[in-house]
Design an enzyme around this catalytic site. Structure first.
Site, PDB file in Angstrom:
ATOM      1  N   CYS A 224       0.818  -1.222   0.000  1.00  0.00           N
ATOM      2  CA  CYS A 224       0.000   0.000   0.000  1.00  0.00           C
ATOM      3  C   CYS A 224       0.846   1.264   0.000  1.00  0.00           C
ATOM      4  O   CYS A 224       0.384   2.326  -0.412  1.00  0.00           O
ATOM      5  CB  CYS A 224      -0.894   0.010   1.228  1.00  0.00           C
ATOM      6  SG  CYS A 224      -2.151  -1.267   1.178  1.00  0.00           S
ATOM      7  N   ASN A 358      -0.385  -1.186  -7.182  1.00  0.00           N
ATOM      8  CA  ASN A 358      -0.334  -2.247  -6.170  1.00  0.00           C
ATOM      9  C   ASN A 358      -1.657  -2.986  -6.156  1.00  0.00           C
ATOM     10  O   ASN A 358      -1.947  -3.747  -7.062  1.00  0.00           O
ATOM     11  CB  ASN A 358       0.002  -1.653  -4.796  1.00  0.00           C
ATOM     12  CG  ASN A 358      -0.033  -2.698  -3.689  1.00  0.00           C
ATOM     13  OD1 ASN A 358       0.481  -3.802  -3.880  1.00  0.00           O
ATOM     14  ND2 ASN A 358      -0.643  -2.405  -2.568  1.00  0.00           N
ATOM     15  N   GLU A 359      -2.497  -2.749  -5.165  1.00  0.00           N
ATOM     16  CA  GLU A 359      -3.792  -3.461  -5.109  1.00  0.00           C
ATOM     17  C   GLU A 359      -4.855  -2.565  -5.721  1.00  0.00           C
ATOM     18  O   GLU A 359      -5.634  -1.948  -5.000  1.00  0.00           O
ATOM     19  CB  GLU A 359      -4.145  -3.753  -3.648  1.00  0.00           C
ATOM     20  CG  GLU A 359      -3.616  -5.052  -3.161  1.00  0.00           C
ATOM     21  CD  GLU A 359      -3.945  -5.315  -1.700  1.00  0.00           C
ATOM     22  OE1 GLU A 359      -4.544  -4.460  -1.026  1.00  0.00           O
ATOM     23  OE2 GLU A 359      -3.582  -6.398  -1.221  1.00  0.00           O
TER      24      GLU A 359
HETATM   25  O1  AHR Z   1       1.285  -6.627   3.300  1.00  0.00           O
HETATM   26  C1  AHR Z   1       0.486  -5.687   3.929  1.00  0.00           C
HETATM   27  C2  AHR Z   1      -0.487  -5.029   2.978  1.00  0.00           C
HETATM   28  O2  AHR Z   1      -1.401  -5.960   2.492  1.00  0.00           O
HETATM   29  C3  AHR Z   1       0.121  -4.454   1.735  1.00  0.00           C
HETATM   30  O3  AHR Z   1       0.586  -3.186   1.942  1.00  0.00           O
HETATM   31  C4  AHR Z   1      -1.027  -4.429   0.778  1.00  0.00           C
HETATM   32  O4  AHR Z   1      -0.623  -4.557  -0.554  1.00  0.00           O
HETATM   33  C5  AHR Z   1      -1.914  -5.543   1.250  1.00  0.00           C
HETATM   34  O5  AHR Z   1      -3.197  -5.107   1.435  1.00  0.00           O
END
Ligand code: AHR
Length: 665
Positions: A224, A358-359
């Protein structure tokens, strides 16, 4: 212990299958749980440039100390002015607390450095002490040194301190001159012994633990953190390169994301930036995989379109992406290649992958990713692009993500799954059934689309989200499916990587530490066993389908009904000539197995590595018992069967264990 009826498995040792990608089984790094500052990055001083929102966070001050903001480093303008009090017994002093204290070892050398000047000209002296002011001692000093400062110009001064005692919670004191005003900036203390002896280096034990995984790939910087809580706080790689003194501070979202684990002094100084990342990848022989912002701030926390970069304002983000590739790989006469060379690495880092986003999920992501893909393909056609299927491991949005990644021809898709036991074992719990889970997950994936990057995963045991033995064993079971599907899964990284025992926000994690010690979780050992023995090619390992009355159908051993909790996979290693078999027994009973090594003849000795725990399944390694659960080496004899003297491995796999066999072909 009762032993179940024998399970017969066949390994086709002659016909090697899909190649196992050299990037398999790697590391996911994010600055969460004090993974960078206070963790891997060996700097011991917190807020060394007085740039935290409260400029004296981490410091105690005594006497005439004032904050100034016209210092020598444009992006970190603060410094302190230490003036004499005018009274010989009133001392001017600043004292840094480190990260939960500073871990100091007797007899080791520590490099103190500071930028300083004498604003009125002439000379002054700074006295530096490492102290223990927490325990009752006649003398708080653990070690000391001094530096002489001269002239009105800012200069860097260094001195070595060799403490006489080991202490985990030391503080650093800098005493001002009793007669002359001195300006002080970027106060730093590093162990001289860092990983590979680098000055702006990594904590030796933690970096060594990374190297010992034998990782194929190293993803950085998150997570994140890539996205930021808002756009302003996203990770901007250009702020993390060049002289460390001039890398601007950023918030760390893990400082406030969970109010039940709140750490108001958690920021990112970027001392461990992109240059250090590439260098570390080189040192530990892992393929670098940087992940960059796609122009979306964290979608969980930002639901309005206006929270993200507008489509027509995306170009600087795309430029950041292209420029990073130039920084890593470009010639020394290119703008960013020159910076890499100036930082001490004229040779390219030979980066091959880039993650974008990322996500992220849905249309806001898909439409922003597109121009990135176009730009990277046009300028760097050999770079592989990693897109994402979002935060879910199944369901509508996950499938939509995969469809979009196929349409955009991403090379890989980053999947995340922090899921409970049932997901990893592929079974139902009566309440919630996960789709497409367990070790059979990848068997049905489309072979024509992008490859899989299992980029963040860990088994989160119901109600007990820590690194206990049982969940780690289930990760091992699940990974037989990753190994069997090496033709589609190109990378896999457990997450998160690091956690400070006093400063974590998220668990389980792979490696834990305090200021002096570290321990490897059981999950670490599972990852290491896969990474060290990943082989070069998949070998087909099957058993007769217990549901097939005719007894002809062969199926993978992946924990289905009738397998008594057994999972297995096999690879061949062309470089060592070894057949490698991994068997995970997730049942509470020892299992007798008979593995036919088809096309191998004669008796042999198999080297084995066993991860087993005879105590409670909730046990875990700790700082006090770091080796409580760890793999143990052994051997087992392979016999022969039939007229052809075919090699056969008969063994009893202990209850709740992971056993790896290596047999020379
Ligand atoms: O690994 C912890 C968090 O989990 C990361 O920052 C994110 O990509 C996921 O939600």
């Amino acid at each position: 212990m009762a032993v179940q009826a024998q399970h017969v498995m066949d390994v086709q040792t002659k016909k090697v299958g899909a190649e196992v990608s050299p990037t398999m089984y790697g590391l996911f790094f994010e600055d969460i749980n004090y993974a960078a500052d206070g963790g891997l990055y060996a700097e011991l001083v917190k807020n060394r440039s007085f740039e935290f929102p409260n400029p004296f966070t981490g410091w105690d001050i005594s006497g005439k100390v004032t904050l100034k903001n016209d210092g020598p480093f444009e992006k970190n303008p603060h410094y302190v002015r230490m003036a004499p009090s005018g009274h010989s017994d009133k001392h001017t002093m600043i004292e840094n607390h480190g990260f939960f204290g500073m871990g100091i070892k007797a007899g080791e050398e520590y490099r103190f450095s500071v930028w300083a000047r004498v604003p009125d000209g002439g000379k002054s002296k700074l006295w530096i002490d490492l102290v223990d002011n927490a325990t009752m001692r006649d003398d708080q000093k653990l070690g000391n040194t001094s530096v002489e400062v001269s002239g009105k110009e800012w200069k860097k001064y260094t001195a070595i301190i060799k403490p006489n005692r080991t202490f985990a919670k030391a503080h650093l004191r800098v005493w001002g001159d009793s007669k002359v005003t001195t300006d002080v900036e970027h106060v730093s203390l590093f162990p001289v012994k860092t990983f590979k002896g680098r000055e702006n280096g990594m904590r030796e034990d933690l970096a060594q633990a990374l190297a010992d995984v034998h990782p194929g790939v190293f993803r950085f910087p998150g997570g994140c953190i890539v996205e930021g809580t808002d756009l302003a706080t996203r990770y901007q790689w250009k702020n993390t390169v060049g002289p460390v003194e001039n890398r601007p501070l950023n918030e760390n979202r893990w400082h406030y994301t969970f109010t039940n684990r709140y750490f108001p002094d958690y920021f990112q100084t970027y001392g461990l930036g992109f240059f250090e990342f590439f260098q570390l990848c080189e040192d530990i022989k892992a393929e670098p995989l940087p992940v960059l912002s796609v122009g979306l701030s964290c979608q969980f926390q930002n639901r309005r379109e206006s929270d993200h970069v507008a489509m027509d304002a995306l170009q600087p983000y795309i430029d950041d992406c292209l420029d990073l590739i130039e920084f890593a790989n470009g010639p020394v006469d290119s703008k960013w290649g020159k910076l890499r060379a100036d930082m001490g690495h004229p040779e390219p880092f030979n980066m091959k992958y880039i993650g974008i986003g990322n996500e992220q999920w849905d249309t806001p992501y898909f439409e922003r990713l597109k121009p990135f893909v176009t730009a990277v393909r046009a300028k760097y056609p050999n770079i592989k692009i990693v897109g994402t299927s979002g935060p879910d491991s199944e369901g509508k949005m996950f499938e939509k993500g995969w469809e979009a990644m196929k349409a955009q021809k991403a090379d890989l898709v980053d999947e995340h799954f922090y899921r409970p036991e049932n997901f990893f074992l592929g079974t139902a719990d009566g309440k919630k059934r996960y789709g497409n889970c367990g070790a059979l997950r990848y068997d049905s994936y489309d072979r024509k689309g992008p490859k899989v990057f299992a980029g963040e995963y860990a088994c989160h045991g119901a109600g007990k989200k820590w690194n206990h033995y049982e969940t780690s064993l289930y990760e091992a079971a699940f990974m037989t499916g990753i190994e069997r599907n090496a033709d589609i899964v190109e990378m896999a990284t457990y997450a998160p990587l690091f956690a400070h025992v006093e400063g974590w926000q998220w668990r389980p994690d792979m490696i834990w530490y305090d200021n002096m010690r570290m321990f490897k979780s059981v999950s670490y050992y599972v990852q290491q066993m896969y990474a060290m023995y990943k082989g070069t090619n998949v070998l087909k390992l099957t058993t007769k389908d217990p549901a097939d009355a005719k007894g002809k159908k062969q199926i993978p051993v992946a924990g289905q009904d009738g397998m008594d909790g057994l999972f297995a996979s096999s690879v061949f290693d062309k470089t060592t000539g070894e057949v490698i078999i991994k068997i995970v027994n997730t049942s509470k009973k020892a299992q007798a197995v008979c593995v036919n090594l088809l096309d191998m003849k004669g008796e042999r000795t198999a080297e084995i590595i066993t991860l087993q725990h005879k105590g409670s399944m909730d046990d875990e390694n700790t700082l006090d018992q770091p080796l409580k659960i760890r793999p143990v080496d052994g051997t087992v004899q392979c016999g022969v069967t039939g007229k052809k003297q075919q090699t056969v491995l008969n063994d009893e796999v202990p209850a709740m264990s992971f056993r790896l066999y290596r047999i020379k072909k």
